[in-house]
Motif scaffolding. Structure first.
Motif, short mmCIF file in Angstrom:
data_model
loop_
_atom_site.label_atom_id
_atom_site.label_comp_id
_atom_site.label_asym_id
_atom_site.label_seq_id
_atom_site.Cartn_x
_atom_site.Cartn_y
_atom_site.Cartn_z
N SER A 285 0.82 -1.22 0.00
CA SER A 285 0.00 0.00 0.00
C SER A 285 0.85 1.26 0.00
O SER A 285 0.48 2.27 -0.58
CB SER A 285 -0.93 0.00 1.22
OG SER A 285 -1.79 -1.10 1.19
N VAL A 286 1.97 1.20 0.69
CA VAL A 286 2.87 2.35 0.80
C VAL A 286 4.19 1.93 0.18
O VAL A 286 4.97 1.18 0.77
CB VAL A 286 3.09 2.76 2.27
CG1 VAL A 286 4.03 3.95 2.36
CG2 VAL A 286 1.76 3.06 2.95
N LYS A 287 4.43 2.39 -1.04
CA LYS A 287 5.66 2.03 -1.74
C LYS A 287 6.23 3.28 -2.39
O LYS A 287 5.63 3.85 -3.30
CB LYS A 287 5.40 0.95 -2.79
CG LYS A 287 6.68 0.45 -3.48
CD LYS A 287 6.37 -0.66 -4.46
CE LYS A 287 7.61 -1.18 -5.15
NZ LYS A 287 7.31 -2.23 -6.13
N TYR A 288 7.38 3.68 -1.89
CA TYR A 288 7.98 4.92 -2.33
C TYR A 288 8.87 4.72 -3.55
O TYR A 288 9.45 3.64 -3.74
CB TYR A 288 8.78 5.54 -1.19
CG TYR A 288 7.92 6.20 -0.14
CD1 TYR A 288 7.51 7.53 -0.29
CD2 TYR A 288 7.46 5.50 0.96
CE1 TYR A 288 6.70 8.14 0.66
CE2 TYR A 288 6.65 6.10 1.91
CZ TYR A 288 6.27 7.42 1.76
OH TYR A 288 5.46 8.01 2.69
N ALA A 289 8.99 5.77 -4.36
CA ALA A 289 9.92 5.77 -5.49
C ALA A 289 11.32 6.01 -4.92
O ALA A 289 11.82 7.13 -4.88
CB ALA A 289 9.53 6.87 -6.48
N SER A 290 11.93 4.94 -4.46
CA SER A 290 13.11 5.02 -3.60
C SER A 290 14.39 4.68 -4.34
O SER A 290 14.42 3.79 -5.20
CB SER A 290 12.94 4.06 -2.42
OG SER A 290 14.10 3.98 -1.64
N ALA A 291 15.48 5.34 -3.94
CA ALA A 291 16.80 5.00 -4.44
C ALA A 291 17.32 3.71 -3.83
O ALA A 291 18.31 3.14 -4.32
CB ALA A 291 17.77 6.14 -4.13
N PHE A 292 16.65 3.21 -2.80
CA PHE A 292 17.13 2.03 -2.09
C PHE A 292 16.77 0.72 -2.78
O PHE A 292 17.04 -0.35 -2.24
CB PHE A 292 16.58 2.03 -0.65
CG PHE A 292 17.21 3.07 0.23
CD1 PHE A 292 18.35 2.78 0.96
CD2 PHE A 292 16.67 4.34 0.31
CE1 PHE A 292 18.94 3.74 1.77
CE2 PHE A 292 17.24 5.31 1.13
CZ PHE A 292 18.39 5.01 1.85
N TYR A 293 16.16 0.77 -3.96
CA TYR A 293 15.80 -0.45 -4.68
C TYR A 293 16.87 -0.90 -5.66
O TYR A 293 16.70 -1.92 -6.33
CB TYR A 293 14.50 -0.25 -5.47
CG TYR A 293 13.30 0.16 -4.68
CD1 TYR A 293 13.11 -0.26 -3.37
CD2 TYR A 293 12.31 0.96 -5.25
CE1 TYR A 293 11.99 0.12 -2.65
CE2 TYR A 293 11.18 1.35 -4.55
CZ TYR A 293 11.03 0.93 -3.24
OH TYR A 293 9.92 1.31 -2.54
N GLY A 294 17.96 -0.16 -5.79
CA GLY A 294 18.95 -0.45 -6.82
C GLY A 294 19.43 -1.88 -6.86
O GLY A 294 19.38 -2.54 -7.91
N PRO A 295 19.90 -2.45 -5.75
CA PRO A 295 20.38 -3.84 -5.80
C PRO A 295 19.29 -4.85 -6.15
O PRO A 295 19.55 -5.84 -6.83
CB PRO A 295 20.91 -4.07 -4.37
CG PRO A 295 21.29 -2.71 -3.88
CD PRO A 295 20.25 -1.79 -4.47
N PHE A 296 18.05 -4.58 -5.72
CA PHE A 296 16.94 -5.48 -6.09
C PHE A 296 16.80 -5.54 -7.61
O PHE A 296 16.52 -6.61 -8.17
CB PHE A 296 15.64 -4.99 -5.47
CG PHE A 296 14.42 -5.76 -5.92
CD1 PHE A 296 13.98 -6.86 -5.20
CD2 PHE A 296 13.73 -5.41 -7.07
CE1 PHE A 296 12.87 -7.59 -5.61
CE2 PHE A 296 12.62 -6.12 -7.49
CZ PHE A 296 12.19 -7.22 -6.76
#
Length: 326
Positions: A197-208
């Protein structure tokens, strides 16, 4: 009014490890943890992910082994991400009955029985050749409503394979309602939905995106994922998903959004999950490898913070390791 020093000495309850354990306000259980796992079609050996030391893209066989070990350690569940051998514009592999996720679900259901919850990520980005979460128009926009039709089909395929929980992560408007209708219509009214429900456009997804091979080939996902500057809209997203039939809700990422996690926990009466994402994992692993921090203490502290902020369920790449220590 409470007593003051020297009568009051809060340090009394910190003197020994046993006292600290007894007085602890926050407790983490292995059953609270969910292990994210990647399974890739067409490989014969597990493939290490350079940006996520210790995490691999699994074969079906190595996934079964890793799942067994995680369950033996006591984890509450696993969430599957699939990487198909062939990708196309509509993510056809996502709802193929013989697609990699459906095959892996059947493997795990056969192996694990009711020992752990098997969750499937429900999105298209791992399956599309453009790397986006939905159907792309000629102008490069994401067609929300056409994407809902694909999500409905994927949900039915995952349910038919035997999954315990579907977890839509695409942040399309109306996705929970579309998936709920599809599951009910396919004879799966009992199957729960864990909504991202809460999913940010985050820089922390890079390795995924390295692990799932799903980096967008153009643009980004800011038109559907949330702005990191915002918090109030998170509660709106959560309440909309619950109105549409979500059974659980998730906040992602976890660590940078503990304030949002606490607001969600205080606002709802359903289980709240938080995803400690790949960037959070990679930062601690990299710092530990450089000798800059105590790895186990940092892992445990990060998880305690997420739990303290209100998460009932924590998705973390350290789930099996931490469960074994707990």
């Amino acid at each position: 009014m409470s007593a003051q020093f020297p009568v009051a000495r809060p340090r009394r309850l910190r003197r020994t490890p046993a006292l600290r354990r007894l007085a602890a306000e926050t407790r983490l259980s292995a059953a609270d943890l969910v292990l994210p796992v990647f399974v890739k079609e067409g490989i014969t050996e597990p493939q290490p992910i350079a940006s996520m030391p210790g995490v691999v893209q699994h074969t079906r066989d190595s996934l079964r082994k890793a799942a067994h070990e995680a369950v033996e350690a006591g984890v509450g569940g696993l969430i599957l991400f699939g990487i198909p051998a062939v990708k196309d514009a509509v993510g056809s592999g996502a709802d193929d009955p013989d697609g990699i996720v459906q095959k892996a679900v059947r493997d795990l259901r056969s192996d694990l029985g009711d020992a752990a919850v098997v969750i499937t990520d429900l999105c298209l980005d791992e399956f599309t050749d453009h790397g986006h979460c939905g159907i792309v128009t000629e102008t490069g926009a994401i067609d929300n409503d056409a994407t809902l039709e694909r999500y409905a089909s994927v949900a039915a395929a995952q349910a038919a394979a035997g999954v315990d929980v579907v977890a839509p992560s695409g942040m399309m408007d109306g996705q929970v309602a579309a998936i709920r209708a599809a599951l009910d219509g396919a004879g799966h009214p009992e199957l729960p939905i864990l909504a991202y429900s809460v999913k940010y456009a985050s820089a922390f997804y890079g390795p995924f995106r390295d692990a799932a091979e799903c980096a967008p080939v153009f643009g980004d996902r800011a038109t559907h994922q949330q702005d990191p500057a915002n918090a109030a809209e998170s509660l709106r997203e959560v309440l909309l998903d619950l109105e549409e039939g979500a059974d659980m809700v998730m906040v992602k990422p976890a660590g940078p959004y503990l304030d949002v996690l606490r607001q969600v926990r205080d606002a709802v009466d359903v289980p709240v999950a938080a995803y400690q994402v790949s960037g959070e994992y990679a930062m601690i692993e990299a710092a530990a490898r450089n000798g800059w921090l105590d790895r186990e203490r940092a892992i445990d502290e990060s998880l305690a913070g997420i739990r303290r902020a209100g998460a009932d369920i924590i998705l973390t790449y350290w789930a099996a390791e931490v469960a074994a220590r707990l």
